[in-house]
Enzyme design. Sequence first.
Site, PDB file in Angstrom:
ATOM      1  CG  ASP A 102      -2.332   0.523   0.890  1.00 11.77           C
ATOM      2  OD1 ASP A 102      -2.450   1.345  -0.030  1.00 11.77           O
ATOM      3  OD2 ASP A 102      -3.294   0.143   1.589  1.00 11.77           O
ATOM      4  CG  ASP A 120      -9.013   2.097  -1.190  1.00 10.60           C
ATOM      5  OD1 ASP A 120      -7.989   1.909  -1.886  1.00 10.60           O
ATOM      6  OD2 ASP A 120      -9.030   1.958   0.046  1.00 10.60           O
TER       7      ASP A 120
END
Length: 413
Positions: free
Chosen positions: A178, A233
Amino acid sequence: MQHSFSLAMGLALCILILLNANASSAARLGKRNKSVPMPKENNVTTYFVKNGLGRTPPMGWNSWNHFGCDLNETIIQETADAMVSTGLAALGYKYINLDDCWAELNRDSKGNMVPKASTFPSGIKALAHYVHKRGLKLGIYSDAGNQTCSKRMPGSLGHEEQDAKTFASWGVDYLKYDNCENLGISVKQRYPPMSEALLKSGRAILFSMCEWGWEDPATWGPTVGNSWRTTGDIVDNWDSMTSIADENDKWASYAGPGGWNDPDMLEVGNGGMTMEEYRAHFSIWALAKAPLLVGCDIRAMDNTTYELISNREVIAVNQDKLGVQGKKVKNDTGLEVWAGPLSGNRTAVILWNRSSSNATVTASWSDIGLEPGTKVDARDLWEHSTQSSISGEISAKLDSHACKMFVLTPQSS
Ligand SMILES: *[C@@H]1O[C@H](CO)[C@@H](O)[C@H](O)[C@H]1NC(C)=O
Ligand SMILES: *[C@@H]1O[C@H](CO)[C@@H](O)[C@H](O)[C@H]1NC(C)=O
Ligand SMILES: *[C@@H]1O[C@H](CO)[C@@H](O)[C@H](O)[C@H]1NC(C)=O
Ligand SMILES: *[C@@H]1O[C@H](CO)[C@@H](O)[C@H](O)[C@H]1NC(C)=O
Ligand SMILES: *[C@@H]1O[C@H](CO)[C@@H](O)[C@H](O)[C@H]1NC(C)=O
Ligand SMILES: *[C@@H]1O[C@H](CO)[C@@H](O)[C@H](O)[C@H]1NC(C)=O
Ligand SMILES: *[C@@H]1O[C@H](CO)[C@@H](O)[C@H](O)[C@H]1NC(C)=O
Ligand SMILES: *[C@@H]1O[C@H](CO)[C@@H](O)[C@H](O)[C@H]1NC(C)=O
Ligand SMILES: CC(=O)N[C@H]1CO[C@H](CO)[C@@H](O)[C@@H]1O
């Protein structure tokens, strides 16, 4: 999965609503469609890091979309069991992936990451063993920053080799990496060191880069990772899903065996979309050669969810060995055609009604790269039925937000 993103997402939604408004006024004005060329076969020989993984898009499950930070080893074990008992494992869903929040806040005295004692008391090595015994693979999560997005565990920036070795020693097969707490350092400086560290770790670990599309990862990702997120996202709703599908589509020509565009994990089964919207979500992800990472609680999924994610004909499009990402080839005021080539001279086609009014969606042969005289057998992947000797075009009447997905096989002349 980071709070600063909600603002960006909010803006994106506003823009989307404006676009929709334009689309319907365009419809009223009878504006012309937009046509874009069909994707060609990619030259995949130049692709990818030498780990040999991800020759087809990875398939499996990830904890984040359903569980967030509330995950533990019982949930992961039961998910692995359910993957096998439902038959999903046999269909290709093999990665069981932990997302954020699996580790203690601090490293140990030797600088190693430590599994969180309260939720993973048996440790990750034991969990990997549990998963491997069932013929599955274990994925883990870290971050190219000094902490992960939850800020509840360390990131791997500056610890790449040590963490890669730790993951390898535990038997980890996949790393999602991430982009939070990144200290403002360029993505291109933060992701390659982990790629190299994984290659040197002594274990084949698939590298899933999650830098949210910040620095056009499609353009450099193929030599660094097996997949790269092209967007922020996903959220479990129609506007998020459709806008992400469109953003990801721009990068279609960069994907190929070993390195895939990743429009984020599946929301199918999480409750925020209708069945037809989830069918479109799954169909488009499959056609776009996206990783198929289920994001619901498969221990408790309903029959509808199972029916969608277990469609072996749709999965076969995703896993086709040609490995060319299908793309949007026509947008006639929200009545869209997505298509791409498959092995064996076949063509995958999706007809998708995204407009605000009833209409029939049509793909003519010129839209999808077929010669005018070509006769095909059209397999409907959701009805599981075949129409033979179609020529010229294929069309369908569709319910709200619905799609149809076909594989067209030319008849031998
Ligand atoms: C495809 O890759 C091969 C091997 O790298 C190269 O020789 C060839 O020129 C490439 N073709 C195109 C169209 O890029
Ligand atoms: C994991 O969570 C479930 C449900 O919240 C709970 O029943 C189970 O005991 C937990 N297991 C561990 C190891 O924390
Ligand atoms: C991460 O880096 C920032 C900026 O240098 C710093 O403020 C923060 O304390 C660091 N956090 C950790 C856990 O090292
Ligand atoms: C799901 O399908 C099974 C068998 O196909 C059936 O027994 C069960 O009642 C169904 N459940 C629901 C909620 O429809
Ligand atoms: C589809 O086309 C219409 C106009 O024909 C346009 O307003 C709309 O933005 C397009 N949508 C997408 C997702 O490309
Ligand atoms: C649109 O399609 C739906 C479902 O096919 C149908 O029930 C409805 O009557 C149609 N509306 C119009 C305006 O044609
Ligand atoms: C593939 O299909 C096209 C028609 O769409 C035909 O013209 C061509 O000859 C076929 N190629 C092969 C290798 O079968
Ligand atoms: C197309 O989708 C819209 C919603 O976006 C819906 O109102 C309409 O009924 C659909 N068209 C058909 C033919 O079902
Ligand atoms: C169905 C339809 O109108 N298709 C047209 C879309 O636009 C291209 C060129 O922009 C035309 O060639 C198609 O006939």
